[in-house]
Design a protein around this motif. Structure first.
Motif, mmCIF file in Angstrom:
data_model
loop_
_atom_site.group_PDB
_atom_site.id
_atom_site.type_symbol
_atom_site.label_atom_id
_atom_site.label_comp_id
_atom_site.label_asym_id
_atom_site.label_seq_id
_atom_site.Cartn_x
_atom_site.Cartn_y
_atom_site.Cartn_z
ATOM 1 N N THR A 20 0.815 -1.221 0.000
ATOM 2 C CA THR A 20 0.000 0.000 0.000
ATOM 3 C C THR A 20 0.846 1.267 0.000
ATOM 4 O O THR A 20 0.319 2.350 -0.192
ATOM 5 C CB THR A 20 -0.934 0.035 1.227
ATOM 6 N N ASP A 21 2.143 1.108 0.252
ATOM 7 C CA ASP A 21 3.059 2.252 0.336
ATOM 8 C C ASP A 21 2.570 3.251 1.391
ATOM 9 O O ASP A 21 2.626 4.463 1.219
ATOM 10 C CB ASP A 21 3.184 2.910 -1.041
ATOM 11 N N ILE A 100 -12.494 2.725 8.844
ATOM 12 C CA ILE A 100 -11.634 1.705 9.427
ATOM 13 C C ILE A 100 -11.503 0.522 8.467
ATOM 14 O O ILE A 100 -12.454 0.160 7.775
ATOM 15 C CB ILE A 100 -12.162 1.250 10.805
ATOM 16 N N PHE A 101 -10.296 -0.009 8.410
ATOM 17 C CA PHE A 101 -9.979 -1.168 7.583
ATOM 18 C C PHE A 101 -9.352 -2.203 8.509
ATOM 19 O O PHE A 101 -8.316 -1.941 9.118
ATOM 20 C CB PHE A 101 -9.007 -0.775 6.464
ATOM 21 N N ILE A 102 -9.990 -3.365 8.606
ATOM 22 C CA ILE A 102 -9.578 -4.367 9.581
ATOM 23 C C ILE A 102 -9.177 -5.656 8.877
ATOM 24 O O ILE A 102 -9.953 -6.211 8.102
ATOM 25 C CB ILE A 102 -10.724 -4.686 10.568
ATOM 26 N N GLY A 103 -7.961 -6.120 9.152
ATOM 27 C CA GLY A 103 -7.535 -7.417 8.660
ATOM 28 C C GLY A 103 -6.792 -7.370 7.348
ATOM 29 O O GLY A 103 -6.432 -6.304 6.839
ATOM 30 N N ASN A 104 -6.571 -8.575 6.810
ATOM 31 C CA ASN A 104 -5.673 -8.693 5.670
ATOM 32 C C ASN A 104 -6.283 -9.360 4.444
ATOM 33 O O ASN A 104 -5.554 -9.759 3.547
ATOM 34 C CB ASN A 104 -4.419 -9.462 6.096
ATOM 35 N N LEU A 112 -8.074 -0.299 1.361
ATOM 36 C CA LEU A 112 -7.079 0.497 2.093
ATOM 37 C C LEU A 112 -6.157 1.214 1.123
ATOM 38 O O LEU A 112 -5.877 2.403 1.275
ATOM 39 C CB LEU A 112 -6.286 -0.399 3.046
ATOM 40 N N LYS A 113 -5.702 0.489 0.126
ATOM 41 C CA LYS A 113 -4.790 1.056 -0.869
ATOM 42 C C LYS A 113 -5.419 2.264 -1.572
ATOM 43 O O LYS A 113 -4.774 3.290 -1.745
ATOM 44 C CB LYS A 113 -4.432 -0.028 -1.882
ATOM 45 N N SER A 114 -6.678 2.158 -1.930
ATOM 46 C CA SER A 114 -7.331 3.281 -2.617
ATOM 47 C C SER A 114 -7.657 4.422 -1.659
ATOM 48 O O SER A 114 -7.704 5.566 -2.061
ATOM 49 C CB SER A 114 -8.565 2.827 -3.367
#
Length: 116
Positions: A20-21, A100-104, A112-114
């Motif tokens: 995600t940088d 919120i972004f939870i987990g993988n 999350l990346k966007s």
């Protein structure tokens, strides 16, 4: 605010941070092993996630070790367990712009990346 709660010894967290940088995009990182999450931070996560159970990791080695698999856990139990043992927090948890972004899982990582 861009904040990511992660575990530095977790290869999955490292992969997601690289993919995600996140650091280059201004996200603040908190290694939950070195700097425990506070009650206030957990309350913020809960407000965004809607439940403590959504933040709880059943993959933690402690889940089986403590014999929790057969127990009926309440929201209060999830909260207390996460505050007591950092490995009970599902990782990574990112808070970006009030979301919120939870987990993988792949969809979460893509979102999350966007958002970053």
């Amino acid at each position: 605010m861009k904040k990511i709660y992660y575990l530095s010894t977790c290869s999955t967290c490292a992969r997601i941070l690289a993919e995600t940088d996140a650091v280059a995009k201004g996200a603040a990182l908190q290694d939950i092993k070195k700097e425990k999450i506070t009650r206030e931070q957990l309350e913020e996560m809960h407000a965004l996630a809607g439940s403590y159970e959504a933040l709880f990791s059943r993959r933690s080695m402690q889940y089986k070790a403590r014999g929790l698999a057969g127990k009926e856990l309440t929201e209060q139990d999830y909260r207390d367990l996460i505050l007591d043992e950092y490995t009970f927090l599902k990782r990574p948890v990112a808070i970006i712009g009030g979301k919120i972004f939870i987990g993988n899982d792949a969809k979460t990582v893509a979102a999350l990346k966007s958002a970053l």
